[in-house]
Motif scaffolding. Structure first.
Motif, PDB file in Angstrom:
ATOM      1  N   ALA A   1       0.836  -1.206   0.000  1.00 39.36           N
ATOM      2  CA  ALA A   1       0.000   0.000   0.000  1.00 39.36           C
ATOM      3  C   ALA A   1       0.870   1.254   0.000  1.00 39.36           C
ATOM      4  O   ALA A   1       0.571   2.239  -0.703  1.00 39.36           O
ATOM      5  CB  ALA A   1      -0.923  -0.013   1.215  1.00 39.36           C
ATOM      6  N   ILE A   2       1.963   1.218   0.772  1.00 39.49           N
ATOM      7  CA  ILE A   2       2.885   2.366   0.792  1.00 39.49           C
ATOM      8  C   ILE A   2       3.512   2.548  -0.575  1.00 39.49           C
ATOM      9  O   ILE A   2       3.612   3.666  -1.097  1.00 39.49           O
ATOM     10  CB  ILE A   2       3.956   2.153   1.879  1.00 39.49           C
ATOM     11  CG1 ILE A   2       3.317   2.194   3.275  1.00 39.49           C
ATOM     12  CG2 ILE A   2       5.052   3.204   1.769  1.00 39.49           C
ATOM     13  CD1 ILE A   2       4.273   1.832   4.387  1.00 39.49           C
ATOM     14  N   ARG A   3       3.958   1.440  -1.194  1.00 39.54           N
ATOM     15  CA  ARG A   3       4.585   1.527  -2.513  1.00 39.54           C
ATOM     16  C   ARG A   3       3.631   2.084  -3.557  1.00 39.54           C
ATOM     17  O   ARG A   3       4.002   2.943  -4.382  1.00 39.54           O
ATOM     18  CB  ARG A   3       5.062   0.141  -2.946  1.00 39.54           C
ATOM     19  CG  ARG A   3       5.908   0.144  -4.221  1.00 39.54           C
ATOM     20  CD  ARG A   3       5.878  -1.196  -4.901  1.00 39.54           C
ATOM     21  NE  ARG A   3       4.546  -1.547  -5.330  1.00 39.54           N
ATOM     22  CZ  ARG A   3       3.974  -1.065  -6.424  1.00 39.54           C
ATOM     23  NH1 ARG A   3       4.625  -0.210  -7.198  1.00 39.54           N
ATOM     24  NH2 ARG A   3       2.758  -1.418  -6.744  1.00 39.54           N
ATOM     25  N   SER A   4       2.380   1.620  -3.533  1.00 44.27           N
ATOM     26  CA  SER A   4       1.405   2.095  -4.504  1.00 44.27           C
ATOM     27  C   SER A   4       1.143   3.584  -4.332  1.00 44.27           C
ATOM     28  O   SER A   4       1.039   4.337  -5.315  1.00 44.27           O
ATOM     29  CB  SER A   4       0.097   1.307  -4.346  1.00 44.27           C
ATOM     30  OG  SER A   4       0.306  -0.073  -4.567  1.00 44.27           O
ATOM     31  N   GLU A   5       1.060   4.009  -3.072  1.00 49.67           N
ATOM     32  CA  GLU A   5       0.789   5.432  -2.822  1.00 49.67           C
ATOM     33  C   GLU A   5       1.978   6.284  -3.261  1.00 49.67           C
ATOM     34  O   GLU A   5       1.803   7.341  -3.882  1.00 49.67           O
ATOM     35  CB  GLU A   5       0.499   5.642  -1.335  1.00 49.67           C
ATOM     36  CG  GLU A   5       0.073   7.053  -0.972  1.00 49.67           C
ATOM     37  CD  GLU A   5      -1.283   7.418  -1.526  1.00 49.67           C
ATOM     38  OE1 GLU A   5      -1.567   8.635  -1.647  1.00 49.67           O
ATOM     39  OE2 GLU A   5      -2.059   6.498  -1.854  1.00 49.67           O
ATOM     40  N   VAL A   6       3.191   5.822  -2.954  1.00 46.95           N
ATOM     41  CA  VAL A   6       4.377   6.584  -3.349  1.00 46.95           C
ATOM     42  C   VAL A   6       4.479   6.663  -4.870  1.00 46.95           C
ATOM     43  O   VAL A   6       4.875   7.688  -5.432  1.00 46.95           O
ATOM     44  CB  VAL A   6       5.646   5.950  -2.751  1.00 46.95           C
ATOM     45  CG1 VAL A   6       6.901   6.588  -3.316  1.00 46.95           C
ATOM     46  CG2 VAL A   6       5.637   6.094  -1.225  1.00 46.95           C
TER      47      VAL A   6
ATOM     48  N   LEU B   1       2.786  16.694  -3.507  1.00 45.57           N
ATOM     49  CA  LEU B   1       3.502  16.214  -2.323  1.00 45.57           C
ATOM     50  C   LEU B   1       2.702  16.361  -1.039  1.00 45.57           C
ATOM     51  O   LEU B   1       3.203  16.031   0.029  1.00 45.57           O
ATOM     52  CB  LEU B   1       4.825  16.977  -2.187  1.00 45.57           C
ATOM     53  CG  LEU B   1       5.845  16.699  -3.302  1.00 45.57           C
ATOM     54  CD1 LEU B   1       7.065  17.591  -3.123  1.00 45.57           C
ATOM     55  CD2 LEU B   1       6.261  15.233  -3.303  1.00 45.57           C
ATOM     56  N   SER B   2       1.476  16.828  -1.130  1.00 42.03           N
ATOM     57  CA  SER B   2       0.655  16.944   0.072  1.00 42.03           C
ATOM     58  C   SER B   2       0.072  15.600   0.492  1.00 42.03           C
ATOM     59  O   SER B   2      -0.407  15.452   1.617  1.00 42.03           O
ATOM     60  CB  SER B   2      -0.485  17.936  -0.166  1.00 42.03           C
ATOM     61  OG  SER B   2      -1.322  17.497  -1.237  1.00 42.03           O
ATOM     62  N   ARG B   3       0.111  14.605  -0.399  1.00 38.36           N
ATOM     63  CA  ARG B   3      -0.410  13.282  -0.070  1.00 38.36           C
ATOM     64  C   ARG B   3       0.547  12.567   0.870  1.00 38.36           C
ATOM     65  O   ARG B   3       1.741  12.830   0.888  1.00 38.36           O
ATOM     66  CB  ARG B   3      -0.620  12.464  -1.343  1.00 38.36           C
ATOM     67  CG  ARG B   3      -1.667  13.060  -2.268  1.00 38.36           C
ATOM     68  CD  ARG B   3      -1.747  12.318  -3.570  1.00 38.36           C
ATOM     69  NE  ARG B   3      -2.135  10.917  -3.385  1.00 38.36           N
ATOM     70  CZ  ARG B   3      -2.374  10.095  -4.409  1.00 38.36           C
ATOM     71  NH1 ARG B   3      -2.251  10.526  -5.655  1.00 38.36           N
ATOM     72  NH2 ARG B   3      -2.719   8.843  -4.182  1.00 38.36           N
ATOM     73  N   ARG B   4      -0.014  11.638   1.646  1.00 38.67           N
ATOM     74  CA  ARG B   4       0.784  10.878   2.605  1.00 38.67           C
ATOM     75  C   ARG B   4       0.488   9.395   2.440  1.00 38.67           C
ATOM     76  O   ARG B   4      -0.602   9.000   2.028  1.00 38.67           O
ATOM     77  CB  ARG B   4       0.487  11.321   4.052  1.00 38.67           C
ATOM     78  CG  ARG B   4       0.837  12.775   4.333  1.00 38.67           C
ATOM     79  CD  ARG B   4       2.326  13.001   4.265  1.00 38.67           C
ATOM     80  NE  ARG B   4       2.695  14.384   4.542  1.00 38.67           N
ATOM     81  CZ  ARG B   4       2.868  15.304   3.608  1.00 38.67           C
ATOM     82  NH1 ARG B   4       2.716  14.965   2.325  1.00 38.67           N
ATOM     83  NH2 ARG B   4       3.202  16.533   3.926  1.00 38.67           N
TER      84      ARG B   4
ATOM     85  N   LEU C   1       8.156  13.087   3.146  1.00 38.78           N
ATOM     86  CA  LEU C   1       7.267  13.770   2.210  1.00 38.78           C
ATOM     87  C   LEU C   1       6.908  15.163   2.706  1.00 38.78           C
ATOM     88  O   LEU C   1       6.799  16.109   1.911  1.00 38.78           O
ATOM     89  CB  LEU C   1       5.995  12.938   2.005  1.00 38.78           C
ATOM     90  CG  LEU C   1       6.160  11.657   1.184  1.00 38.78           C
ATOM     91  CD1 LEU C   1       4.886  10.826   1.231  1.00 38.78           C
ATOM     92  CD2 LEU C   1       6.516  11.990  -0.258  1.00 38.78           C
ATOM     93  N   ALA C   2       6.737  15.285   4.035  1.00 43.05           N
ATOM     94  CA  ALA C   2       6.437  16.613   4.590  1.00 43.05           C
ATOM     95  C   ALA C   2       7.611  17.560   4.367  1.00 43.05           C
ATOM     96  O   ALA C   2       7.419  18.740   4.020  1.00 43.05           O
ATOM     97  CB  ALA C   2       6.110  16.489   6.076  1.00 43.05           C
ATOM     98  N   ARG C   3       8.847  17.042   4.557  1.00 41.73           N
ATOM     99  CA  ARG C   3      10.019  17.891   4.324  1.00 41.73           C
ATOM    100  C   ARG C   3      10.123  18.270   2.854  1.00 41.73           C
ATOM    101  O   ARG C   3      10.436  19.424   2.507  1.00 41.73           O
ATOM    102  CB  ARG C   3      11.283  17.173   4.785  1.00 41.73           C
ATOM    103  CG  ARG C   3      11.426  17.054   6.284  1.00 41.73           C
ATOM    104  CD  ARG C   3      12.868  16.785   6.669  1.00 41.73           C
ATOM    105  NE  ARG C   3      13.348  15.557   6.076  1.00 41.73           N
ATOM    106  CZ  ARG C   3      13.342  14.375   6.686  1.00 41.73           C
ATOM    107  NH1 ARG C   3      12.875  14.266   7.915  1.00 41.73           N
ATOM    108  NH2 ARG C   3      13.831  13.294   6.086  1.00 41.73           N
ATOM    109  N   LEU C   4       9.872  17.289   1.970  1.00 41.00           N
ATOM    110  CA  LEU C   4       9.911  17.599   0.547  1.00 41.00           C
ATOM    111  C   LEU C   4       8.848  18.607   0.157  1.00 41.00           C
ATOM    112  O   LEU C   4       9.098  19.527  -0.634  1.00 41.00           O
ATOM    113  CB  LEU C   4       9.722  16.307  -0.264  1.00 41.00           C
ATOM    114  CG  LEU C   4      10.894  15.327  -0.290  1.00 41.00           C
ATOM    115  CD1 LEU C   4      10.500  14.049  -1.023  1.00 41.00           C
ATOM    116  CD2 LEU C   4      12.111  15.951  -0.951  1.00 41.00           C
ATOM    117  N   ASP C   5       7.646  18.423   0.736  1.00 41.05           N
ATOM    118  CA  ASP C   5       6.560  19.365   0.440  1.00 41.05           C
ATOM    119  C   ASP C   5       6.932  20.767   0.890  1.00 41.05           C
ATOM    120  O   ASP C   5       6.731  21.755   0.163  1.00 41.05           O
ATOM    121  CB  ASP C   5       5.285  18.889   1.143  1.00 41.05           C
ATOM    122  CG  ASP C   5       4.059  19.673   0.719  1.00 41.05           C
ATOM    123  OD1 ASP C   5       4.121  20.350  -0.337  1.00 41.05           O
ATOM    124  OD2 ASP C   5       3.040  19.624   1.424  1.00 41.05           O
TER     125      ASP C   5
END
Length: 464
Positions: free
Chosen positions: A204-209, A217-220, A241-245
């Motif tokens: 699930a993490i891989r699919s979301e990434v 980049l607001s998605r988590r 992702l938060a840092r990248l966003d």
């Protein structure tokens, strides 16, 4: 599929469990077999001792049929080498005497079908011990060799491994032979499904990434509430992702603000040149060139600040050197009017002297733009930190603006109203330089003006 984690874990579980169960099962079977063999050897020793005891009392070997029952034995005359007594009755090829002559101790012998005759009178006392299958199967015996007290006779007493125990052991052996692979396969299948279930959050993490783009980049990623390594991985990825966003948002805002700040002096310069070319007789060329030079200077300063910020953003770890803050203060305040320095001791920090001078210069420039009478620069050491303080008696900085004043291109209303105000990068550069040196900067409480405090880790006293 063959390269998947599920398959590798399942295969490893199958092979490991098969080896472990196989080794343990083999050890258990061998241990049980050795116990059965040791039991038969012990019985053979006891029977040999009983026969020797009877012979030592003066009994003849022929009397053993009446005195010794339920025993397999064979008595050989040491002098002639002939058999003088036995049970059962042996045919010409049959014997329990080990090859190679007499050797005291325990031996193993095998009786083959046809080597004994259960119908002979000698077999009456031991037919039950031999078993019902003595006529058609090989019989494995443990034989104990001993001699009578006068060494006249060689006595061989034998015992068969317990039939019921051997049958039970054979049954266990066959069960383990068939069961170990089945159990190992079952463990592999369980491992397959367990890993599949455990890796479901990872998928699930891989699919979301995979679906998260540079502009989204607001998605988590979904974070399971299991509290295990996968949950920590999801938390780490969400933090990343938060840092990248934040970085992308900051970069976009920085680019937009920089474009705006560059556009203003360029537009002014273009307008002046167009008007000058269109109406050369109506304008003073000298004044126009001076104004254009001011715009170019402003552009140069802005570009220099942008270049410095870019270097600070992308700078890797530098090899620091020991820098005396007193020398930095003296260098920056040289020739300045209305600035007073207060230095306690000789604080030293590890860093880049040029960057530290730029930090102090920006702070003093900002204070001089807003002060009424003068600026005070103080340096001291507190709790292992070198503290650099710049104080002015200007209008101060409102409490709600004390954090955002260090953001890039932020200018307060008072600063925007000033003709000599900068582009809003001075304090942002101060904050970045302080962070690059492991320190911090803040606006402290101060009545009657603004006080900016920079804290840098102290490096102690430099070696002379």
């Amino acid at each position: 599929m063959l390269r998947s984690t599920r398959f590798r874990v399942a295969l490893t579980s199958f092979v490991t469990s098969a080896l472990a169960l196989g080794v343990v099962s083999a050890w258990l079977v061998l241990d049980a077999q050795n116990r059965l063999e040791d039991g038969a050897a012990q019985v053979a020793r006891e029977r040999a001792a009983a026969i020797v005891q009877v012979l030592n009392t003066g009994a003849a070997p022929g009397d053993l049929r009446l005195l010794i029952r339920d025993s397999i034995y064979e008595v050989i005359d040491q002098k002639s080498g002939g058999r003088v007594a036995s049970c059962p009755g042996f045919r010409s090829s049959g014997s329990i005497v080990p090859g190679g002559g007499f050797q005291r101790g325990d031996h193993v012998a095998t009786l083959h079908p046809g080597e004994i005759d259960l119908s002979m009178d000698e077999s009456v006392g031991c037919a039950r011990v031999l078993g019902d299958d003595a006529d058609y199967v090989d019989i494995r015996l443990h034989v104990m060799a001993d001699t009578s007290g006068d060494s006249k006779y060689a006595v061989y007493a034998a015992a068969r491994v317990d039939d019921s125990g051997q049958a039970a052991l054979d049954s266990v052996r066959m069960t383990l032979l068939a069961g170990v692979p089945v159990i190992a396969l079952l463990i592999g299948v369980i491992a397959w499904f367990a890993v599949r279930r455990s890796l479901r959050p990872v998928e699930a993490i891989r699919s979301e990434v995979a679906e998260i783009g540079a502009h989204d980049l607001s998605r988590r990623v979904p974070a399971p509430d299991s509290g295990d390594e996968i949950a920590r991985l999801a938390g780490t990825m969400n933090t990343m992702l938060a840092r990248l966003d934040t970085a992308v948002t900051r970069q976009s805002r920085f680019t937009a603000d920089a474009s705006h700040e560059l556009r203003t002096p360029l537009a002014s310069l273009r307008t002046q040149l167009e008007v000058l070319l269109a109406h050369p007789d109506r304008l003073d060329w000298r004044d126009a060139c001076e104004n254009a030079l001011l715009d170019i200077t402003r552009l140069q300063d802005l570009v220099a600040d942008l270049v410095l910020l870019g270097k600070l953003d992308n700078a890797g770890p530098e090899r620091p050197s020991s820098v005396r803050l007193s020398e930095v203060v003296e260098s920056c305040l040289s020739g300045r009017q209305g600035v007073h320095a207060e230095i306690e001791g000789s604080p030293v920090v590890a860093g880049n002297r040029g960057r530290l001078e730029r930090l102090l210069r920006n702070l003093v420039d900002n204070a001089q733009r807003h002060t009424r009478t003068g600026v005070v620069v103080s340096v001291s050491t507190v709790d292992g930190f070198c503290v650099l303080t710049v104080t002015d008696d200007g209008p101060g900085i409102p409490a709600e603006d004390r954090e955002r004043v260090f953001d890039r291109f932020v200018r307060l209303d008072d600063g925007r109203a000033r003709d000599d105000g900068g582009a809003g990068l001075g304090l942002a550069i101060v904050a970045d330089i302080a962070r690059a040196h492991g320190g911090s900067v803040e606006v402290a409480e101060h009545e009657g003006g603004a006080r900016l405090v920079v804290r840098l880790p102290s490096a102690g006293e430099p070696r002379s």
